[in-house]
Structure formats: structure tokens, C-alpha cells
Design a protein around this motif. Sequence first.
Motif, PDB file in Angstrom:
ATOM      1  N   ILE A  27       0.835  -1.208   0.000  1.00  8.78           N
ATOM      2  CA  ILE A  27       0.000   0.000   0.000  1.00  8.78           C
ATOM      3  C   ILE A  27       0.869   1.257   0.000  1.00  8.78           C
ATOM      4  CG2 ILE A  27      -1.641   1.337   1.377  1.00  8.78           C
ATOM      5  CD1 ILE A  27      -2.867  -1.313   2.264  1.00  8.78           C
ATOM      6  N   GLN A  28       1.938   1.227   0.802  1.00  9.57           N
ATOM      7  CA  GLN A  28       2.809   2.396   0.871  1.00  9.57           C
ATOM      8  C   GLN A  28       3.461   2.679  -0.477  1.00  9.57           C
ATOM      9  OE1 GLN A  28       3.066   4.461   3.314  1.00  9.57           O
ATOM     10  NE2 GLN A  28       4.578   5.752   2.287  1.00  9.57           N
ATOM     11  N   ARG A  29       3.958   1.640  -1.121  1.00  5.88           N
ATOM     12  CA  ARG A  29       4.592   1.829  -2.424  1.00  5.88           C
ATOM     13  C   ARG A  29       3.570   2.301  -3.463  1.00  5.88           C
ATOM     14  NH1 ARG A  29       8.108   1.774   0.560  1.00  5.88           N
ATOM     15  NH2 ARG A  29      10.050   0.586   0.491  1.00  5.88           N
ATOM     16  N   THR A  30       2.364   1.810  -3.344  1.00  2.51           N
ATOM     17  CA  THR A  30       1.324   2.203  -4.299  1.00  2.51           C
ATOM     18  C   THR A  30       0.924   3.664  -4.103  1.00  2.51           C
ATOM     19  OG1 THR A  30       0.501  -0.071  -4.352  1.00  2.51           O
ATOM     20  CG2 THR A  30      -0.982   1.659  -5.144  1.00  2.51           C
ATOM     21  N   THR A  31       0.729   4.067  -2.876  1.00  2.00           N
ATOM     22  CA  THR A  31       0.364   5.463  -2.627  1.00  2.00           C
ATOM     23  C   THR A  31       1.495   6.406  -3.014  1.00  2.00           C
ATOM     24  OG1 THR A  31       1.057   5.158  -0.310  1.00  2.00           O
ATOM     25  CG2 THR A  31      -1.290   4.936  -0.810  1.00  2.00           C
ATOM     26  N   LYS A  48      11.469   2.934   4.001  1.00  2.00           N
ATOM     27  CA  LYS A  48      10.194   3.611   4.210  1.00  2.00           C
ATOM     28  C   LYS A  48      10.365   5.086   3.861  1.00  2.00           C
ATOM     29  CE  LYS A  48       8.845   0.522   7.954  1.00  2.00           C
ATOM     30  NZ  LYS A  48      10.077  -0.233   7.963  1.00  2.00           N
ATOM     31  N   PRO A  49      10.397   5.429   2.579  1.00  2.00           N
ATOM     32  CA  PRO A  49      10.542   6.837   2.221  1.00  2.00           C
ATOM     33  C   PRO A  49       9.302   7.630   2.610  1.00  2.00           C
ATOM     34  CG  PRO A  49      10.008   5.553   0.290  1.00  2.00           C
ATOM     35  CD  PRO A  49      10.227   4.575   1.407  1.00  2.00           C
ATOM     36  N   LYS A  50       9.481   8.894   2.862  1.00  2.00           N
ATOM     37  CA  LYS A  50       8.370   9.739   3.247  1.00  2.00           C
ATOM     38  C   LYS A  50       7.466   9.988   2.051  1.00  2.00           C
ATOM     39  CE  LYS A  50      10.864  12.217   6.859  1.00  2.00           C
ATOM     40  NZ  LYS A  50      11.289  13.537   7.356  1.00  2.00           N
ATOM     41  N   SER A  60      -4.596   1.805  -5.441  1.00  2.00           N
ATOM     42  CA  SER A  60      -4.696   1.310  -4.061  1.00  2.00           C
ATOM     43  C   SER A  60      -6.109   0.891  -3.676  1.00  2.00           C
ATOM     44  CB  SER A  60      -4.204   2.384  -3.087  1.00  2.00           C
ATOM     45  OG  SER A  60      -4.947   3.587  -3.241  1.00  2.00           O
ATOM     46  N   LYS A  61      -7.098   1.195  -4.511  1.00  2.00           N
ATOM     47  CA  LYS A  61      -8.461   0.766  -4.214  1.00  2.00           C
ATOM     48  C   LYS A  61      -8.571  -0.758  -4.154  1.00  2.00           C
ATOM     49  CE  LYS A  61     -12.700   2.440  -3.712  1.00  2.00           C
ATOM     50  NZ  LYS A  61     -13.030   3.457  -2.698  1.00  2.00           N
ATOM     51  N   CYS A  62      -7.672  -1.448  -4.858  1.00  2.00           N
ATOM     52  CA  CYS A  62      -7.744  -2.911  -4.883  1.00  2.00           C
ATOM     53  C   CYS A  62      -7.402  -3.538  -3.540  1.00  2.00           C
ATOM     54  CB  CYS A  62      -6.806  -3.461  -5.963  1.00  2.00           C
ATOM     55  SG  CYS A  62      -5.062  -3.169  -5.640  1.00  2.00           S
ATOM     56  N   PHE A  63      -6.752  -2.774  -2.651  1.00  2.00           N
ATOM     57  CA  PHE A  63      -6.367  -3.339  -1.344  1.00  2.00           C
ATOM     58  C   PHE A  63      -7.509  -3.286  -0.331  1.00  2.00           C
ATOM     59  CE2 PHE A  63      -2.333  -1.681  -3.134  1.00  2.00           C
ATOM     60  CZ  PHE A  63      -1.634  -2.873  -3.215  1.00  2.00           C
TER      61      PHE A  63
END
Length: 809
Positions: free
Chosen positions: A325-329, A383-385, A399-402
Motif C-alpha cells: 500500500i505504501q509503495r502504491t500510494t 520507508k521513504p516519506k 490502491s483501491k484494490c487493497f
Amino acid sequence: FPPSLQVFPSQDPLDRADFNAVEYINALFPTEQSLANIDEVVNKIRLKIRRLDDNIRTVVRGQTNVGQDGRQALEEAQKAIQQLFGKIKDIKDKAEKSEQMVKEITRDIKQLDHAKRHLTTSITTLNHLHMLAGGVDSLEAMTRRRQYGEVANLLQGVVNVLEHFNKYMGIPQIRQLSERVKAAQNELGQQILADFEEAFPSQGTKRTGGPSNVLRDACLVANVLDPRIKQEIIKKFIKQHLSEYLVLFQENQDVAWLDKIDRRYAWIKRQLVDYEEKYGRMFPSEWCMTERIAVEFCHVTRAELAKIMRTRAKEIEVKLLLFAIQRTTNFEGFLAKRFSGCTLTDGTVKKPEVPPPSTNPFLEDETGTETDEIVIEKSDTDKPKKPKVPDNPFHGIVSKCFEPHLYVYIESQDKNLGELIDRFVADFKAQGPPKPNVDEGGAVLPSCADLFVYYKKCMVQCSQLSTGEPMIALTTIFQKYLREYAWKILSGNLPKTTSSSGGLTITSLLKEKEGSEVAKFTLEELCLICSILSTAEYCLATTQQLEEKLKEKVDASLVERINLTGEMDTFSIVISNSIQLLVQDLDAACDPALTAMSKMQWQNVEHVGDQSPYVTSVILHIKQNVPIIRDNLASTRKYFTQFCIKFANSFIPKFINHLFKCKPISMVGAEQLLLDTHSLKMVLLDLPSIGSQVVRKAPASYTKIVVKGMTRAEMILKVVMAPHEPPVVFVDNYIKLLADCSTDTFQKILDMKGLKRSEQSSMLDLFRLRLPAPPPGGDNSGSLSLSAPTPEQESSRIRKLEKLIKKRL
């Protein structure tokens, strides 16, 4: 002033409206000597009268010819009107003749104008027809030679010219030209699609063709053709461009799983750069092909990820899910920086709220690390900002798929919060109650801030993933652990009350052995109660902010399902229980002193001295406890006020009940008790600021309670001190001072005075007779009316009293 004076101003006193003859004569003859001129004055007045008569006569005579002159003027006016009418008629006749002449002159000019207009239209139409016929021939020839550059400009002109012939479609030649134009457009569309298919075949993963000037000009022609041609070109090109992606990241490939999701986004970034280098100039800029490729990649990726996650749902862990999720956002943020989102048809713009700064964790600026991934487990992953985008039209496009798998995240938060609460409980047991530190003003427990900071991180994280049902599920988890925190950490650690009275004895009180006067709760326990109270207040206020923030984050249709009122009520109960413990502790510490007061032999007191030992004991306990409570509740001043009010409401009635137990009381004993009562009253009035260097005025609500309660105690003692003879005066004095219609209270007063039962019986009968009658329809148990009885009522009651006394005698 009268109208005559307004028109003809006059200074003559005779012309004034308020003329007074006597004053006028006195002005002419102010002295007796002036009467010598009376003849001269009379002559002047007579002369003036004659002149006025002459003027009046002249005016009257002048009006005799007015009627004749008026008739003559009317006749002259009628003649002038007749002459004017004749002239107007002549002018009208001449105007009609002029109009007829102009019509005859311009009749031929109008015919010429119509002929010129028709001729101009015919010439223009013939020119357009010539242009249309020549353009159609050229268009067909250029189409066969694939001269798309010339076709793009020519086609647009032909289409514009053809619009002028819409009203001539009934003419066979015009209709034939229109059909030839449509056929040429269809042929161009099919030919361009075939050229693109040849250059970019849909079969296979390799692109055999490349950019060319022919295809670039073909795109310009597609802009003029049916929009479906343009859409088909875009669709085929993007499909061919992403065909390699579908092969590389098939469901059975190792790189397709969530742990390697970065490779998907790295691949599309490379493809976008490759497109810009090779095909950036082939498509018109207004087609936004780069953005269209990225958007289509997002749609494909969302579908592929959803399919693979459904297949391998059991393998999804919280750490892996949050990583993906983080990478996707982050990728969605990259798209928002790069593109405007103009090609989105189903995306919605989500504008995050920017709350004002505050010490509350739910009102802080949610930028920077606060939007980063929540560390559920220790991980070495990068974990990049994630930059906070003020307006991200691409939010949720992948990210809607998650969202269907967020139950894993919710269950993880449930587990983590349970472990967090258990750790709070263990830490409290290991570290023990907080050390007394009144300088901090009763700071909240550190675990409270930790809990709400964690709550905030969870809320921000979940709102980035979904603003729908997962937010409701997370809210339910929040509610569960807010209640657990309230009962396990706060209520569970409140000191327990015991039945012992602290070893305080009557003898020690009477002998003023202050060393044995020990309160129930120690200093540490008092500080702990205050700390728990402050923590509960902080939780109450922060829970309200949490509810508001959750309502901002969740979808508008789900706002009504977010309600933390029950949890706020729980913290209010903790606050109320904490205050009640403090009140009970101080109240119980004063009980032995009040018991000692009621056990003293007040009938044997021979002289009035200083305050009694029990008063000193009560004051000592107040001075010991209240400053500690006040200093530890410095940050929650309103709850300290509540403590004072509740203590006064508890202590004063108890004090009055113990007063009733002091029987019998001599006159000197009553005076001593009155002195003690006044001392306690002064101490209670000063209770909110007792032992403080800064003296504050007590709240009006508290002062009112103390004054009312202690004044009643003083009135009781004053009634006791009053002589009971004669009985009528004593009863009336009681009714006046206490305004209490209860026979039980009156009975207690009589017991305090030490009267015999026979005397009490007659007094009670007299008391019932002397009670004022209740108002009609009123409640007998209400407040007593102190209105004086009428003489008839007084006489009747005295007669009844005399009869009653005779019977008893």
C-alpha cells in the motif's frame, strides 16, 4: 405669522397677530406727561384710518371689471386654438404627400437591392460549390497517395464548406457530393487504422514499427474525423505499449506478488521515459498520451493485483500489505506531480483537510512522517516519506484494490492495541503509582498520550487506504480499547476504599493527639487519584476530537455511524468516581471528629473558650488534603471546584446531623457550639484557596452552598439557645429562623434543649397549630410560608391552645 405678513412683511405693531391694545396705548403714553400729546396721536390714527379706507375703496372698485376682462381673454384664447389646429392640419397633409413621393422614388431602389442580394448569394454559393467539388476530388486523390499532411487541412475546410449546403441537400448533385465526403472520411479512418496496425501490430510483444511523419500527420487527420477513430488509435497503441507488461507480470510470475510491487512501478516509469523519447512528437500534445498510458497502466495493475490477491489471500500479511500500500500510494503521488488528471473519467478529486495547529494529536499537521507507514513490526525495508499532495486526482486509482483485504490490517490493529493495553497495565504494575510531584499540576499518565498518538497513526493510515467500511471497523476497534483503557488503566488503578476509620479515637481527639490523625489515602494515593482524574479529562476531550476527525475522514454517507458518546460517558464516570473518592476520603477523615463532637457532655460546659479540639482536627485534615488535591488538579480547575462543592454538600448535612446528636445542651454549650460552627464556616469558605500563596476568590456556586448550609446550622443553635418560655414565642422564633415545617426537626431541637416528654408533646401540638396554612393547591412538603397570621387566625389558635392546656391539666 399669518399669510398676509408672510407676503407683505410689516413692522407695524397693529399688523401683529398678538396685538394687545392696552400694551400699545401704554407704549404710546408711558407717563402722565405724555398725555399732553393725545390730540396729535389721535389725529395720526384718524389719518391712517382714512388712508386705509381709501385703499380698500380703490381695490373694491378695481374688481368690478375683472369678470368682463376674463371673458374677453377666454374668447381670444379660443381663436388662437382654432388657428393652431388649422396649421397642424396643413402640416399633416404636406407630410402625407412627401411620404407618397418618397415611396415612388425608392420603389425601384428596393428592387435593385433584392436583385443584388440574390446575385451575391448565388455567386457565393457557386464559389462554395466549386470549392466543394474541387476539394472532394483533391481529398480523394490525396487519400490514395496518403498525403495526410495536406488532407488534415483540406478535410477541415471541406467539412466547413459542406455545412453551408445543409439546406440544399434536396438537390441531387449536392447530396452526391456530401456522400462522397462521408465516403472519403470513412476511407481515411479505415486507412489510418490500418497504417497504425501495420506500424504497431497488436499480436506479439515486440514493436516492429516506430514513429514516422506519416503517422504524425495521420493523427492530425484523426482529430477531424469521427472521435471514435481517435479513440481506437489511442486504445490500440496503449494496448500494444502495455502488452509486454502483461507478459512480464503474469499471475504465475514471481515478480507479480506484492513483495516485488516496486518492479511494476519501476517498469512503467521506464516505459514513460521511452515513450517520450520515441513517440513524444508523433501524437498531438492535446491527446495527453503519456498520461493515458499511465492511467491505463493503473487500471490494468489494479485488476491484476485484485485477481492475484484473491487467489493468494491466505499469504497476505500485515507487513506485506502495508508495504504494498505504501509503495502504491507513493506511486499515486508521483502521478499527481507529473500529470494533471485531465484524462480521468471515473476518478474523483480528494482534498485532504488541513486542520489548525494544536497540542491534541488529532489536530496536528498531518504532513511528513505522520503519513508514513505505521511500523507494526520491526523491519529493515525502506520507508521513504510520502509527500502530502494537496490535490491528488489519482488517489485510489490503484490502491483501491487493497480495500477488500484491509480486514487483515484491522485485525492486526485489534491485536496490537490489545498488546499495547496489556503493556500499559504491566508497566503501571512494575513502576507503581506516580511519584508525588505537585509542581506538574497533576500531569496525565504517559500511556494516555501514547494510546492517542497510536490512534492517530492508525486513522491516517486507514484513511489513505479507504474512507468506507474499513474506517467504521477501525472506529469499532478504537471504541473497544478506549473502554478497556478507561477500566483497566484508570478505574482499575484507583485506590480501593476500606471500612477502617484510620484508628482515630474520641479520646485522642479530646486530648488533641494529632499524631494519630491519619487520613485513609496516603500522599501517593491522593496524587494517583488526581493523575487518573486529569488523564480521564484529557481522554474525554481527545476522544471528542477523535470523533470529529473520524467524521472528517469517512465518507459522508457513513458519518452517522461514528459515535463515541458512550466512550466519552465512560471517561466522565471515571472523573466522577475519582472526585467521589477524594470527597469520601476527606469526609471519612472528618467523621471521628464529628463523632467526638456528638459524644461530648455539652450540658456540663461551664464557659466559652477557643474552638474545640474536634474543630481543630477537621481543619487539620482539610489543610493536609485540600492543598495536595488543588495542586494536583491545577490543570483541571473546574474539577477541583466540583470536588469542593461535593465535599460541602456531603460534610455540611453530616455536621448538622451530628449537631442534633449533641443533647442535651446547656446555654453555654450552645454558645461554644455556635463559636465552633462559625469557625468551620470560615474554614469552609476559605477551603478552595486554603494553604495557597495565591488567594483566589471562591466560586460563587460553592460559596452559596456553604453559606446556606452553615447558616442553617447556626440558626439551629440560636433556636436551641432561645428560652422555651413562653412556648408561643419559642415556636414562632423557630418558624422564623428555620422556616422548617418538619415535626422531626422540631422534635430534634426539643431533644437538644433537654425538655421532658410532656413538655415536648405540648410544644409539638403548639408547633402544628402555629404552622402557617399551605397555599391552595400547594405541596405541604414544600418550603414553609412565613406570612404572618391574621388576627382571626391568631385568636382561634389561642383558644384551641387554652382548651388543650385545660384538658392536660
